[in-house]
Design a protein around this motif. Structure first.
Motif, short mmCIF file in Angstrom:
data_model
loop_
_atom_site.label_atom_id
_atom_site.label_comp_id
_atom_site.label_asym_id
_atom_site.label_seq_id
_atom_site.Cartn_x
_atom_site.Cartn_y
_atom_site.Cartn_z
N SER A 98 -2.77 0.28 6.89
CA SER A 98 -1.43 -0.48 6.59
C SER A 98 -0.23 0.44 7.41
O SER A 98 0.93 -0.03 7.61
CB SER A 98 -0.64 -0.64 5.07
OG SER A 98 -0.77 1.07 3.88
N PHE B 192 1.05 -1.30 0.14
CA PHE B 192 -0.34 -0.12 -0.56
C PHE B 192 1.36 1.50 -0.14
O PHE B 192 0.61 2.17 -0.90
CB PHE B 192 -0.78 0.30 0.92
CG PHE B 192 -2.30 -1.11 0.55
CD1 PHE B 192 -3.58 0.20 0.13
CD2 PHE B 192 -2.19 -1.58 1.42
CE1 PHE B 192 -4.73 -0.73 0.23
CE2 PHE B 192 -3.62 -2.98 0.92
CZ PHE B 192 -5.17 -2.05 0.17
N VAL C 111 -4.03 4.84 -4.68
CA VAL C 111 -4.93 5.09 -3.85
C VAL C 111 -5.15 6.20 -2.75
O VAL C 111 -3.42 6.83 -3.35
CB VAL C 111 -4.78 3.64 -2.71
CG1 VAL C 111 -4.71 1.94 -3.51
CG2 VAL C 111 -3.24 3.60 -2.26
N SER C 112 -5.78 6.58 -2.36
CA SER C 112 -5.68 7.82 -1.63
C SER C 112 -4.97 7.70 -0.25
O SER C 112 -4.85 6.46 0.40
CB SER C 112 -6.36 9.07 -2.00
OG SER C 112 -7.74 8.23 -0.63
N ASP D 287 -6.30 9.12 2.21
CA ASP D 287 -7.41 8.28 2.82
C ASP D 287 -8.03 7.81 2.88
O ASP D 287 -8.74 6.51 3.67
CB ASP D 287 -8.38 10.14 3.42
CG ASP D 287 -8.50 9.97 1.95
OD1 ASP D 287 -8.10 8.82 0.90
OD2 ASP D 287 -9.57 11.16 1.90
N ASN D 288 -7.07 6.52 2.02
CA ASN D 288 -7.59 5.09 1.94
C ASN D 288 -7.69 4.43 3.37
O ASN D 288 -6.61 3.92 3.92
CB ASN D 288 -6.55 4.41 0.87
CG ASN D 288 -7.71 3.01 0.45
OD1 ASN D 288 -7.47 2.11 1.00
ND2 ASN D 288 -8.42 3.19 -0.92
N PRO D 289 -8.83 3.49 3.72
CA PRO D 289 -8.52 2.99 4.78
C PRO D 289 -8.18 1.58 4.81
O PRO D 289 -7.19 1.61 5.71
CB PRO D 289 -10.11 2.07 5.19
CG PRO D 289 -11.05 3.37 4.09
CD PRO D 289 -10.35 3.50 2.93
N ALA D 290 -7.31 1.01 4.18
CA ALA D 290 -6.83 0.23 3.74
C ALA D 290 -5.59 0.61 3.66
O ALA D 290 -4.30 0.14 4.67
CB ALA D 290 -7.22 -0.91 2.69
N TYR D 291 -5.02 1.68 3.19
CA TYR D 291 -3.86 2.05 3.51
C TYR D 291 -3.30 3.08 4.92
O TYR D 291 -2.47 2.82 5.30
CB TYR D 291 -3.17 3.70 2.52
CG TYR D 291 -2.31 4.35 2.86
CD1 TYR D 291 -0.65 3.88 2.35
CD2 TYR D 291 -2.27 6.05 3.29
CE1 TYR D 291 0.09 4.54 2.66
CE2 TYR D 291 -1.35 6.64 3.52
CZ TYR D 291 0.06 5.57 3.39
OH TYR D 291 0.98 6.68 2.96
N VAL D 292 -4.53 3.23 5.57
CA VAL D 292 -4.09 3.99 6.79
C VAL D 292 -4.24 2.60 8.28
O VAL D 292 -2.98 2.91 7.94
CB VAL D 292 -5.70 4.55 7.02
CG1 VAL D 292 -5.43 4.82 8.51
CG2 VAL D 292 -5.53 6.04 6.43
N GLU E 151 0.67 3.86 -2.85
CA GLU E 151 -0.21 5.21 -2.02
C GLU E 151 1.35 6.77 -3.47
O GLU E 151 0.80 7.38 -3.76
CB GLU E 151 0.47 5.25 -1.12
CG GLU E 151 -0.01 7.04 -0.85
CD GLU E 151 0.44 8.00 -0.61
OE1 GLU E 151 0.19 8.97 -0.92
OE2 GLU E 151 1.58 7.39 -0.62
#
Length: 477
Positions: free
Chosen positions: A287, A268, A277-278, A280-285, A272
């Protein structure tokens, strides 16, 4: 923050640095510092922790850093390195101890032997060693694995070499190349590389290296010892009762769980960075929360405490004290490694603050020597001189950190340089390497046999890993 970031921070805080020395003088100071370090460790047998700190202080003074700023530079490098490395080594040591005392290594070897069949027993043991070596240091892991190798060799017959050498190859590769082992972790941290990216590159390079230089070469070498007996150092292996063992999949889960979390974070971060992905994407946050290597190892270690230790002993009194003793037993042997790692970071910070790194980078450019090759050769020289792969990787990373920072390397290119350095740190093991004697003694090898087996495999792994890392660097740089 890494050692490579220290100079602008120190400058912003008013540090007074002396750059009146020319490039030639700075490079000469660096070479003398390395030579003094090797003499202190290899010839005078001074502990690497003291040697690194003394050389760092001396180098700072000779290179012209103001006297009242010397300690600030050393402490900054020491502290920032330990902020990351101490957690990785500590959590990895505890996770390895949990796998050891639960009987998890025995479970893996037995299950893989059934899966692969008796004819592929060497491959089964090598794969089991590969998995077991991920969180645990080579010396402890190999000793724990040995009774199982003894038992398999006695049951199936033939030369002991056929079973033990493939296991040695697996442990050497994992110890040499992959975080959370201390050498790769320290080199990555000191050089400012993302440990998750280094782990990914280490596996891309290390798995083919293990198969050809660790497993296939080991089988070929074993043919030279067709009747080598199984040692009787331990007597019969201490195998736990079936009812006391954790399940195979529980052990696999505990070992691979941190790897999954780290890869999740790396994936992620890459998505990003490329805009897929942005931020603020939940999956990125998520990670960013659970994927950094120290947090991943913390989560995995706590999970292993529950699955491998607490649940099988539910209802037993004094579990808190038992866990505390377990952690103490796991951490005690790694204190020296943690201090050496921090001292290596201090040495790297001094090289950065004096401007030696820029001079070394210019010198490499003038010589036409690629930074990957330079890092590998520096690590080889230190390894040959003083024996410890961890010290070689840490010191070479400290020496090369200013140069790679000047060249602006990052991402996969920087990770490839780190892997090339740690590959150099495992080559040419000989009499001054504690692993040389440990493996030789527990396997029943004489000195010449250890040179022809352990040393050859270690050198082959280092050489092949370096060449693959260099090839990857040429593609991504």
């Amino acid at each position: 923050m890494t050692a490579a970031d220290l100079l602008p921070v120190l400058m912003s805080e008013g540090t007074t640095l002396n750059y009146e020395l020319g490039a030639g003088a700075l490079i000469a100071i660096a070479l003398v510092a390395i030579a003094v370090l090797l003499v202190l460790i290899a010839k005078l047998k001074m502990h690497a922790f003291f040697a690194l700190v003394l050389v760092a202080l001396g180098t700072a003074l000779v290179a012209g850093i103001a006297v009242d700023e010397v300690l600030d530079v050393v402490l900054a490098g020491f502290g920032n390195t330990l902020a990351n490395v101490a957690l990785l080594i500590g959590f990895g040591a505890v996770l390895g101890r949990l796998v050891e005392i639960s009987g998890g290594a025995q479970v893996m070897a037995d299950r893989l032997l059934r899966l692969f069949g008796e004819k592929r027993a060497p491959l089964a043991l090598s794969v089991a060693s590969l998995l077991y070596a991920f969180p645990i240091f080579l010396d402890a892991g190999f000793i724990v694995m040995l009774p199982i190798i003894y038992a398999v060799a006695r049951r199936l017959g033939g030369s002991f070499m056929t079973y033990v050498l493939p296991s040695i190859g697996a442990f050497l590769m994992m110890h040499a190349l992959t975080p959370p082992h201390p050498g790769p972790t320290a080199a990555a941290t000191i050089m400012g590389a993302d440990v998750g990216t280094v782990l990914l590159v280490a596996l891309l390079v290390g798995l083919p290296t293990w198969y050809f230089a660790g497993y296939r070469l080991a089988l070929w070498l074993a043919k030279g010892y067709p009747n080598f007996p199984v040692p009787s150092l331990f007597g019969e292996p201490d195998v736990k009762d079936e009812s006391e063992l954790p399940s195979f999949w529980t052990v696999i889960f505990c070992l691979l769980f941190p790897l999954v979390l780290i890869f999740y974070n790396t994936l992620f971060n890459t998505l990003e960075a490329t805009g897929a992905v942005s931020a603020d994407n939940p999956a990125y946050v998520l990670s960013r929360l659970i994927g950094p290597t120290p947090i991943a190892l913390l989560i995995a270690t706590l999970t292993a405490m529950v699955l491998l230790y607490l649940l099988p002993r539910r209802g037993t009194r004094g579990m808190g004290e038992a866990i505390s003793r377990l952690v103490d037993d796991a951490l005690a042997p790694v204190c020296s490694i943690i201090l050496i790692t921090g001292a290596g970071g201090a040495f790297g910070a001094v090289l950065t603050a004096t401007g030696i790194g820029g001079s070394v980078a210019e010198g490499l450019d003038a010589m036409g020597l690629p930074v990957v090759l330079a890092g590998f050769l520096v690590a080889v020289a230190i390894r040959v001189a003083q024996g410890s792969a961890t010290v070689a990787a840490t010191t070479a990373g400290s020496i090369m950190a200013p140069s790679v920072a000047t060249l602006g390397l990052d991402g996969f290119a920087l990770a490839a340089v780190v892997v090339a350095i740690v590959a150099g740190a495992i080559t040419f093991s000989h009499f001054n390497d504690s692993g040389f004697w440990l493996v030789g003694r527990f396997c029943g090898f004489d000195t010449v046999t250890t040179l022809k087996t352990w040393s050859v495999i270690a050198t082959a792994i280092g050489a092949m890993a370096f060449l693959l890392a260099w090839g990857l660097y040429l593609v991504v740089a």
